[in-house]
Each structure stands twice: as C-alpha cells, then as structure tokens.
Design a protein around this motif. Structure first.
Motif, PDB file in Angstrom:
ATOM      1  N   LEU A   1       0.861  -1.179   0.000  1.00 23.90           N
ATOM      2  CA  LEU A   1       0.000   0.000   0.000  1.00 23.90           C
ATOM      3  C   LEU A   1       0.897   1.228   0.000  1.00 23.90           C
ATOM      4  O   LEU A   1       1.817   1.332   0.818  1.00 23.90           O
ATOM      5  N   ILE A   2       0.654   2.148  -0.933  1.00 26.44           N
ATOM      6  CA  ILE A   2       1.478   3.348  -1.078  1.00 26.44           C
ATOM      7  C   ILE A   2       0.570   4.569  -1.105  1.00 26.44           C
ATOM      8  O   ILE A   2      -0.428   4.591  -1.839  1.00 26.44           O
ATOM      9  N   ALA A   3       0.915   5.584  -0.338  1.00 24.55           N
ATOM     10  CA  ALA A   3       0.236   6.872  -0.402  1.00 24.55           C
ATOM     11  C   ALA A   3       1.172   7.872  -1.063  1.00 24.55           C
ATOM     12  O   ALA A   3       2.302   8.064  -0.600  1.00 24.55           O
ATOM     13  N   ALA A   4       0.708   8.506  -2.148  1.00 19.53           N
ATOM     14  CA  ALA A   4       1.567   9.419  -2.901  1.00 19.53           C
ATOM     15  C   ALA A   4       0.787  10.644  -3.367  1.00 19.53           C
ATOM     16  O   ALA A   4       0.615  10.865  -4.564  1.00 19.53           O
ATOM     17  N   PRO A   5       0.301  11.466  -2.425  1.00 20.96           N
ATOM     18  CA  PRO A   5      -0.362  12.717  -2.824  1.00 20.96           C
ATOM     19  C   PRO A   5       0.696  13.779  -3.125  1.00 20.96           C
ATOM     20  O   PRO A   5       1.324  14.314  -2.216  1.00 20.96           O
ATOM     21  N   LEU A   6       0.904  14.090  -4.396  1.00 19.51           N
ATOM     22  CA  LEU A   6       2.073  14.864  -4.807  1.00 19.51           C
ATOM     23  C   LEU A   6       1.683  16.112  -5.592  1.00 19.51           C
ATOM     24  O   LEU A   6       0.656  16.137  -6.259  1.00 19.51           O
ATOM     25  N   GLY A   7       2.559  17.135  -5.520  1.00 21.37           N
ATOM     26  CA  GLY A   7       2.478  18.259  -6.432  1.00 21.37           C
ATOM     27  C   GLY A   7       2.141  19.607  -5.837  1.00 21.37           C
ATOM     28  O   GLY A   7       2.244  20.624  -6.530  1.00 21.37           O
ATOM     29  N   MET A   8       1.745  19.677  -4.575  1.00 19.90           N
ATOM     30  CA  MET A   8       1.299  20.963  -4.043  1.00 19.90           C
ATOM     31  C   MET A   8       2.409  21.992  -3.998  1.00 19.90           C
ATOM     32  O   MET A   8       2.184  23.175  -4.279  1.00 19.90           O
ATOM     33  N   ASN A   9       3.622  21.590  -3.673  1.00 21.44           N
ATOM     34  CA  ASN A   9       4.723  22.551  -3.643  1.00 21.44           C
ATOM     35  C   ASN A   9       5.074  23.050  -5.041  1.00 21.44           C
ATOM     36  O   ASN A   9       5.608  24.156  -5.189  1.00 21.44           O
ATOM     37  N   ASP A  10       4.779  22.249  -6.057  1.00 20.33           N
ATOM     38  CA  ASP A  10       4.986  22.709  -7.427  1.00 20.33           C
ATOM     39  C   ASP A  10       3.988  23.801  -7.781  1.00 20.33           C
ATOM     40  O   ASP A  10       4.294  24.730  -8.527  1.00 20.33           O
ATOM     41  N   VAL A  11       2.776  23.684  -7.270  1.00 20.80           N
ATOM     42  CA  VAL A  11       1.756  24.699  -7.511  1.00 20.80           C
ATOM     43  C   VAL A  11       2.163  26.021  -6.882  1.00 20.80           C
ATOM     44  O   VAL A  11       2.079  27.085  -7.501  1.00 20.80           O
ATOM     45  N   ILE A  12       2.613  25.969  -5.636  1.00 20.06           N
ATOM     46  CA  ILE A  12       2.962  27.174  -4.904  1.00 20.06           C
ATOM     47  C   ILE A  12       4.235  27.802  -5.464  1.00 20.06           C
ATOM     48  O   ILE A  12       4.374  29.028  -5.516  1.00 20.06           O
ATOM     49  N   GLY A  13       5.159  26.961  -5.901  1.00 21.68           N
ATOM     50  CA  GLY A  13       6.415  27.456  -6.450  1.00 21.68           C
ATOM     51  C   GLY A  13       6.301  27.804  -7.921  1.00 21.68           C
ATOM     52  O   GLY A  13       5.226  28.112  -8.432  1.00 21.68           O
ATOM     53  N   ARG A  14       7.408  27.702  -8.594  1.00 22.82           N
ATOM     54  CA  ARG A  14       7.460  28.123  -9.995  1.00 22.82           C
ATOM     55  C   ARG A  14       7.745  26.967 -10.940  1.00 22.82           C
ATOM     56  O   ARG A  14       8.222  27.168 -12.056  1.00 22.82           O
ATOM     57  N   SER A  15       7.459  25.775 -10.537  1.00 23.61           N
ATOM     58  CA  SER A  15       7.725  24.615 -11.384  1.00 23.61           C
ATOM     59  C   SER A  15       6.911  24.687 -12.667  1.00 23.61           C
ATOM     60  O   SER A  15       5.749  25.101 -12.659  1.00 23.61           O
ATOM     61  N   ASP A  16       7.531  24.289 -13.749  1.00 25.16           N
ATOM     62  CA  ASP A  16       6.830  24.187 -15.019  1.00 25.16           C
ATOM     63  C   ASP A  16       5.861  23.012 -14.939  1.00 25.16           C
ATOM     64  O   ASP A  16       6.270  21.879 -14.670  1.00 25.16           O
ATOM     65  N   LEU A  17       4.584  23.261 -15.189  1.00 30.75           N
ATOM     66  CA  LEU A  17       3.587  22.206 -14.992  1.00 30.75           C
ATOM     67  C   LEU A  17       3.720  21.074 -16.007  1.00 30.75           C
ATOM     68  O   LEU A  17       3.320  19.944 -15.718  1.00 30.75           O
TER      69      LEU A  17
ATOM     70  N   ALA B   1      -3.328  33.444  -2.468  1.00 30.65           N
ATOM     71  CA  ALA B   1      -3.117  32.273  -3.322  1.00 30.65           C
ATOM     72  C   ALA B   1      -4.035  32.249  -4.533  1.00 30.65           C
ATOM     73  O   ALA B   1      -3.948  31.330  -5.359  1.00 30.65           O
ATOM     74  N   ALA B   2      -4.892  33.252  -4.673  1.00 35.35           N
ATOM     75  CA  ALA B   2      -5.855  33.241  -5.774  1.00 35.35           C
ATOM     76  C   ALA B   2      -5.167  33.177  -7.136  1.00 35.35           C
ATOM     77  O   ALA B   2      -5.666  32.530  -8.066  1.00 35.35           O
ATOM     78  N   ARG B   3      -4.009  33.819  -7.246  1.00 35.22           N
ATOM     79  CA  ARG B   3      -3.318  33.812  -8.543  1.00 35.22           C
ATOM     80  C   ARG B   3      -2.713  32.447  -8.876  1.00 35.22           C
ATOM     81  O   ARG B   3      -2.263  32.232 -10.002  1.00 35.22           O
ATOM     82  N   LYS B   4      -2.689  31.543  -7.889  1.00 38.42           N
ATOM     83  CA  LYS B   4      -2.189  30.190  -8.122  1.00 38.42           C
ATOM     84  C   LYS B   4      -3.332  29.203  -8.391  1.00 38.42           C
ATOM     85  O   LYS B   4      -3.064  28.024  -8.642  1.00 38.42           O
ATOM     86  N   GLU B   5      -4.568  29.685  -8.346  1.00 42.75           N
ATOM     87  CA  GLU B   5      -5.702  28.764  -8.426  1.00 42.75           C
ATOM     88  C   GLU B   5      -5.691  27.965  -9.726  1.00 42.75           C
ATOM     89  O   GLU B   5      -5.976  26.764  -9.727  1.00 42.75           O
ATOM     90  N   HIS B   6      -5.370  28.601 -10.839  1.00 45.34           N
ATOM     91  CA  HIS B   6      -5.382  27.884 -12.112  1.00 45.34           C
ATOM     92  C   HIS B   6      -4.343  26.768 -12.125  1.00 45.34           C
ATOM     93  O   HIS B   6      -4.570  25.708 -12.727  1.00 45.34           O
ATOM     94  N   ARG B   7      -3.221  26.968 -11.438  1.00 44.81           N
ATOM     95  CA  ARG B   7      -2.199  25.929 -11.362  1.00 44.81           C
ATOM     96  C   ARG B   7      -2.676  24.768 -10.492  1.00 44.81           C
ATOM     97  O   ARG B   7      -2.452  23.593 -10.825  1.00 44.81           O
ATOM     98  N   LEU B   8      -3.339  25.103  -9.399  1.00 47.91           N
ATOM     99  CA  LEU B   8      -3.879  24.063  -8.530  1.00 47.91           C
ATOM    100  C   LEU B   8      -4.909  23.217  -9.265  1.00 47.91           C
ATOM    101  O   LEU B   8      -4.887  21.976  -9.189  1.00 47.91           O
ATOM    102  N   LEU B   9      -5.810  23.860  -9.971  1.00 49.95           N
ATOM    103  CA  LEU B   9      -6.839  23.113 -10.690  1.00 49.95           C
ATOM    104  C   LEU B   9      -6.221  22.251 -11.789  1.00 49.95           C
ATOM    105  O   LEU B   9      -6.684  21.134 -12.049  1.00 49.95           O
ATOM    106  N   ALA B  10      -5.163  22.750 -12.416  1.00 49.39           N
ATOM    107  CA  ALA B  10      -4.469  21.949 -13.438  1.00 49.39           C
ATOM    108  C   ALA B  10      -3.822  20.720 -12.812  1.00 49.39           C
ATOM    109  O   ALA B  10      -3.884  19.611 -13.372  1.00 49.39           O
ATOM    110  N   LEU B  11      -3.190  20.895 -11.645  1.00 49.08           N
ATOM    111  CA  LEU B  11      -2.593  19.750 -10.954  1.00 49.08           C
ATOM    112  C   LEU B  11      -3.660  18.734 -10.572  1.00 49.08           C
ATOM    113  O   LEU B  11      -3.466  17.518 -10.722  1.00 49.08           O
ATOM    114  N   ASN B  12      -4.778  19.214 -10.077  1.00 47.71           N
ATOM    115  CA  ASN B  12      -5.845  18.296  -9.694  1.00 47.71           C
ATOM    116  C   ASN B  12      -6.339  17.481 -10.889  1.00 47.71           C
ATOM    117  O   ASN B  12      -6.613  16.284 -10.767  1.00 47.71           O
ATOM    118  N   GLU B  13      -6.441  18.114 -12.038  1.00 45.21           N
ATOM    119  CA  GLU B  13      -6.862  17.373 -13.227  1.00 45.21           C
ATOM    120  C   GLU B  13      -5.824  16.333 -13.623  1.00 45.21           C
ATOM    121  O   GLU B  13      -6.156  15.232 -14.059  1.00 45.21           O
TER     122      GLU B  13
END
Length: 284
Positions: free
Chosen positions: A100-116, A152-164
């Motif tokens: 069993l593996i838990a791997a919820p990943l990507g939130m720090n990429d949303v907050i930072g400047r990582s290329d999606l 964080a509103a300006r990061k919302e589009h990145r968050l929604l993209a990560l969720n998708e």
C-alpha cells in the motif's frame, strides 16, 4: 445516487456524489509506505514525542485496527517538489516492497514556480513505476487554498491543473483517488493551522477519514467532507489584524526563503525511513 465503486476505474470517493458501498471488506495490508511533502510528513499536527503526526500516521492507525501486523514507513519531507520526490523518495519507497502506497504529490509545485509540463512528466514517471508494483496506490486532489489564503488566488489555475493531472493519472493507472477538492470542510479555516497552508489536527483527521473512505475501510464515514456548522464572523478590524499577523509571521519568512532558494526540508531526513510496527501510543 450511485455507489462509489461504480463511478470510475479510479475508484473516486467524492462526498458530493457518492454513497457508501453496501458491502465493504477490509483489505489486508502488511507494508504501508507514504511519500510526499509536508502535508504527508504531518506539519500542523504536533505530537509531543514524534514532532508531528499527520494524516498518514492517523490513517496507518486506522489500518492497523484491521491489519495487526501492519508495518509503516513515512518518507515524506516538508518542502519537497515532485522532482525531488522522484529523485529522493521513489527508489527508497520501492525498495521497501510496499503493498500500500500513499503518494499525494504536487502541491509545492503549484505554490512554487515549477513548469507544470515538467511536473506532469515527473508525476507520470513516479506513478508509472508505482503502478508496476502489486501495491494499491492512493493519490489525491488538493483543496482549493485560495479559499483560505486570498494571496493564493493567482495560483488557483495551477492548482486546478494539478488536480486534473491527478484525476487523469488515477484513471490511467487504476489508483485510488481521494478527492479532497470536493470536500466543503477543507475550505473552512478551522481545518487549517495558523499558517493556513498546513492542515490543523482536525484537518489531518479529515484527510485520514477521506483515505479510509476511499479505501473502503469498514468504519469509514461517507460524510467525512461535509461542512462544519457556521462559525461567527470576525469583526472586520479583527480580521485585518489577524491577516496582518499572518503575513508577518508566516508569509514574509516563506517569501524570503523562496527568494533565497531555501527550503524547510533542506538537510532533513524522513521521520520514519523504515517499516516499523504501528504502535498505539504514537497517536496519543
């Protein structure tokens, strides 16, 4: 209302659309490994002996009630982005041969400047390797932090993209998807610690409840994501003072660290690097 098991191959448990399955069987696991960043490490959920608990620790104890021989490792470290999880945590996690593996990943990429696009590629590499194992893999969407952190509103589009991305990968690889984005309780400030970025003890408990429901544990609560009763509205002046204190105490130091390229996770080791038995007193 359809049962969650019927909704998709990704076994999505969405509190808005799901009813509990009429027959739930506890699946047996013996080796649970969690990877990721500060949320999975447990920041915001202090423990007097182990510094932090967090949703993964709480979830491990839920699992241990049905799997007495369960051993658990947590390799998550605060501040880590997806590329760092790929480079630093993936191979150690696989070497533990988890079921069993838990791997919820990507939130720090949303907050930072990582290329999606790069984040998508890294997630695909991680998830593809996890899918090659016989393990059950849990991934998640993330709550919309712009509801609790106005900046964080300006990061919302990145968050929604990560969720998708995570929704898509869950379907592609037949992972268990915990839909935290769909939970009203996780847009409530009471679910978050004073830094507004990490869950409070109550919020971590909701995360653990969500994972238990997604995995189909017998005592799982289908209403884990329901909203809390309304809280009194703060006086406008008090709200301004509260926000100013937050900016001084949390946002400014975070912003300075980002400018310097420094992370709270630099030099830290995982809090639970090897598989060890889940001990009851750890939770209390």
């Amino acid at each position: 209302m359809r049962f969650c098991d019927e909704l998709s191959p990704a076994r999505v448990r969405d509190p808005r659309h799901c009813a509990p399955s009429p027959i739930i069987v506890a699946v047996q696991y013996s080796r649970f490994v969690a990877i990721g960043d500060s949320q999975t490490e447990g920041l915001g959920d202090p423990h007097p002996e182990y510094e932090f608990r967090g949703w993964a620790d709480r979830f491990a104890h839920r699992l241990a009630a049905y799997n007495p021989d369960l051993r658990y490792a947590n390799l998550a470290i605060r501040g880590k982005r997806t590329r760092q999880v790929l480079e630093e945590q993936l191979e150690p996690a696989l070497s533990l041969e988890p079921d069993l593996i838990a791997a919820p990943l990507g939130m720090n990429d949303v907050i930072g400047r990582s290329d999606l696009d790069e984040v998508r590629s890294d997630l695909d590499t991680i998830y593809r390797n996890l899918a090659k194992t016989d393990a059950t893999v849990i991934v998640s969407t993330f709550p919309n932090v712009s509801r609790t952190i106005p900046l964080a509103a300006r990061k919302e589009h990145r968050l929604l993209a990560l969720n998708e991305m995570n929704r898509e990968f869950a379907e592609i690889y037949d992972f268990v998807l915990v839909d935290l984005l769909a939970a009203p309780v996780l847009t409530d400030p009471r679910s978050w610690s004073s830094d507004r970025l990490h869950a409070s003890p109550f919020g971590h408990e909701r995360f653990a409840d969500a994972a238990a429901y997604a995995l189909g544990l017998p005592d799982a609560d289908p209403d884990w994501g329901k909203p809390l009763p309304p809280a009194p509205e703060p006086h406008p002046v008090a709200a301004v003072i509260r926000d100013a204190r937050w900016a001084v105490e949390f946002f400014t130091p975070w912003f300075i660290r980002k400018l310097r390229g420094v992370s709270l996770g630099d030099g830290r080791e995982p809090k639970r690097p090897t598989l060890t038995p889940v001990v009851e007193h750890e939770l209390h």
